[in-house]
Write a protein that holds these residues in place. Structure first.
Motif, short mmCIF file in Angstrom:
data_model
loop_
_atom_site.label_atom_id
_atom_site.label_comp_id
_atom_site.label_asym_id
_atom_site.label_seq_id
_atom_site.Cartn_x
_atom_site.Cartn_y
_atom_site.Cartn_z
N GLN A 1 0.58 5.64 0.68
CA GLN A 1 -0.24 6.73 1.24
C GLN A 1 -0.21 7.90 0.26
OE1 GLN A 1 0.72 8.47 5.21
NE2 GLN A 1 -1.00 7.20 5.86
N GLU B 1 -3.90 0.79 -2.64
CA GLU B 1 -3.00 -0.25 -3.13
C GLU B 1 -1.97 0.36 -4.09
OE1 GLU B 1 -2.96 -3.42 -2.12
OE2 GLU B 1 -4.55 -2.84 -0.71
N THR C 1 4.51 10.09 1.45
CA THR C 1 3.12 10.39 1.09
C THR C 1 3.15 11.05 -0.29
OG1 THR C 1 2.45 10.67 3.38
CG2 THR C 1 1.03 11.65 1.70
N PRO D 1 -4.61 12.17 4.25
CA PRO D 1 -3.93 11.04 3.59
C PRO D 1 -4.91 9.87 3.40
CG PRO D 1 -2.69 11.84 5.50
CD PRO D 1 -4.04 12.46 5.57
N TYR D 2 -4.81 9.23 2.24
CA TYR D 2 -5.59 8.03 1.95
C TYR D 2 -4.60 6.89 1.71
CZ TYR D 2 -9.42 11.31 1.07
OH TYR D 2 -10.37 12.30 1.19
N THR D 3 -4.91 5.71 2.21
CA THR D 3 -4.07 4.54 1.97
C THR D 3 -4.70 3.72 0.86
OG1 THR D 3 -3.35 4.53 4.26
CG2 THR D 3 -3.04 2.51 3.00
N GLN E 1 0.82 -1.20 0.00
CA GLN E 1 0.00 0.00 0.00
C GLN E 1 0.86 1.26 0.00
OE1 GLN E 1 -2.33 -1.01 3.53
NE2 GLN E 1 -4.07 -1.51 2.20
#
Length: 428
Positions: A11, A31, A90, A27-29, A9
């Motif tokens: 970020q 794939e 990130t 922040p989004y996690t 994954q």
């Protein structure tokens, strides 16, 4: 984190300059192996959730994604590895509404190859290998066929046109440029002047921003500047003089290229850009009457286009690729980006006049392509329709992409963005 095969994954932060499509700046996690399509689904789900929370509904939108100044065209993990970006960081991902596909409209049939096209307002000017010039409406209606040249046309340009009259220039392998006046009401045309001075065929033409002059480039390697005034020094004032077409000589001749000048463009009132088969771009200062900047390439350049919006130059070459140059850099021969997608040599290229990232190209592979400068690996769209090589392309009117080819046709593509903008204007 295992990312060798794109697993694991990453970020990310999702950003957009189109505020009505903004999602929460957190922040989004996701794939690491996501593609544009999956990111599209993700962003639209966030927008739909926000709309539902507000008691509204959001129609899905197609987005493109920019990561490290370049469009995402495969898996995110592959893109990051290519850019040597750590998967621990990130990652900022910018998303923009996808430019809609241009819509094929009309096909304008000619008697021979169409080597020159230029649009002004609702009028399309074409130059043909049967030695004629033609005027059409943007709806595909043929208005006028104009004889006068003795060899194939290679370039045309509008000086001006309104509801009453038009003025334009045509250039030919017969070594002349001709300045014409067209009376729209009576649909009659007269040759105002025959411009003589080149010693070989003329390959390109462009009109100055103030419409008072035009420049031509030729196989004789010379760049010449001419007056575009109809009554210059009393020329063309009598009916008899107009009928005979008075001879005009150049105001200025500039020497510097070693082979054919393939394109010419006014960058501003006193600065010209030329490209050549001699593998160079040259920027000319008319005050100095000489070359201000030279950019070296490793291939013959068949066309070049300068954008007043982003101040960058894009070139078309024999090796199937387009290249982006920044004339402001001190390293004048450094290519900023190379654009891959055509399968034969690229004959013609032009920037959009109102979209700073977009340009169009036409090639001997029979295709027009619409590009975003941030997407070097692939065009936004292939514009299909020509059955033979594309010889010239024009996007002078933001509503229409127009191209001429060796299949004896002009293809007109309407910008769906322009259509939707018109609809919005009408709704106000």
């Amino acid at each position: 984190m295992e990312v060798e095969n794109g697993e694991g994954q990453v970020q990310v932060r999702l950003k957009t300059k189109q505020e009505h499509y903004a999602v929460p700046d957190v922040p989004y996690t996701i794939e690491g192996n996501v593609t544009t399509e999956e990111l599209n689904t993700f962003v639209n789900a966030l927008l739909e959730q926000a709309a539902l929370n507000a008691g509204d509904h959001k129609t899905p939108v197609d987005f493109d994604f920019i990561v490290i100044y370049e469009y995402l065209r495969g898996r995110l993990c592959d893109h990051l590895r290519e850019k040597e970006i750590s998967f621990e960081d990130t990652i900022d991902i910018e998303y923009v509404e996808r430019f809609p596909a241009p819509e094929p409209k009309d096909c304008l049939l000619h008697d021979d190859w169409v080597s020159a096209v230029k649009v002004c307002g609702k009028w399309i000017l074409t130059g043909c290998y049967d030695n004629t010039i033609n005027i059409w409406t943007e709806k595909g209606k043929h208005v006028l066929t104009i004889p006068g040249h003795t060899q194939p046309l290679k370039a045309v340009a509008w000086v001006s046109v309104d509801e009453e009259r038009g003025k334009f220039v045509s250039c030919s392998q017969d070594q002349t440029a001709m300045l014409w006046e067209w009376l729209v009401g009576t649909n009659s045309v007269e040759c105002v002047s025959v411009c003589k001075g080149h010693e070989r065929g003329i390959d390109c033409v462009d009109v100055s921003p103030d419409k008072s002059r035009f420049a031509t480039g030729s196989w004789d390697t010379m760049l010449k500047i001419w007056s575009a005034e109809i009554n210059e020094g009393g020329e063309g004032t009598s009916k008899r003089a107009k009928e005979s077409g008075t001879t005009r000589v150049p105001q200025l001749t500039l020497q510097g290229h070693r082979e054919c000048i393939s394109s010419v463009q006014w960058m501003d009132a006193d600065t010209l850009l030329t490209s050549s088969w001699d593998h160079t771009l040259k920027i000319w200062d008319l005050h100095l009457e000489g070359i201000k900047t030279e950019i070296s390439a490793n291939k013959s350049i068949f066309d070049a286009s300068y954008s007043k919006l982003n101040r960058l130059i894009v070139t078309a070459s024999a090796d199937k690729n387009l290249r982006l140059y920044d004339p402001r850099t001190n390293q004048g021969n450094i290519v900023r980006s190379t654009y891959f997608g055509h399968s034969q040599w690229v004959q013609t290229v032009m920037w959009s006049i109102n979209e700073e990232f977009l340009f169009v190209s036409g090639s001997y592979d029979n295709q027009d392509k619409l590009w975003d400068l941030r997407s070097p690996k692939a065009p936004l769209y292939d514009l299909l329709g020509h059955g033979d090589k594309v010889l010239d392309i024009d996007w002078s009117n933001p509503k229409y992409i127009v191209s001429g080819g060796a299949d004896n046709t002009v293809r007109v593509f309407k910008s769906r963005k322009a259509v939707s903008a018109e609809a919005m204007d009408e709704g106000k």
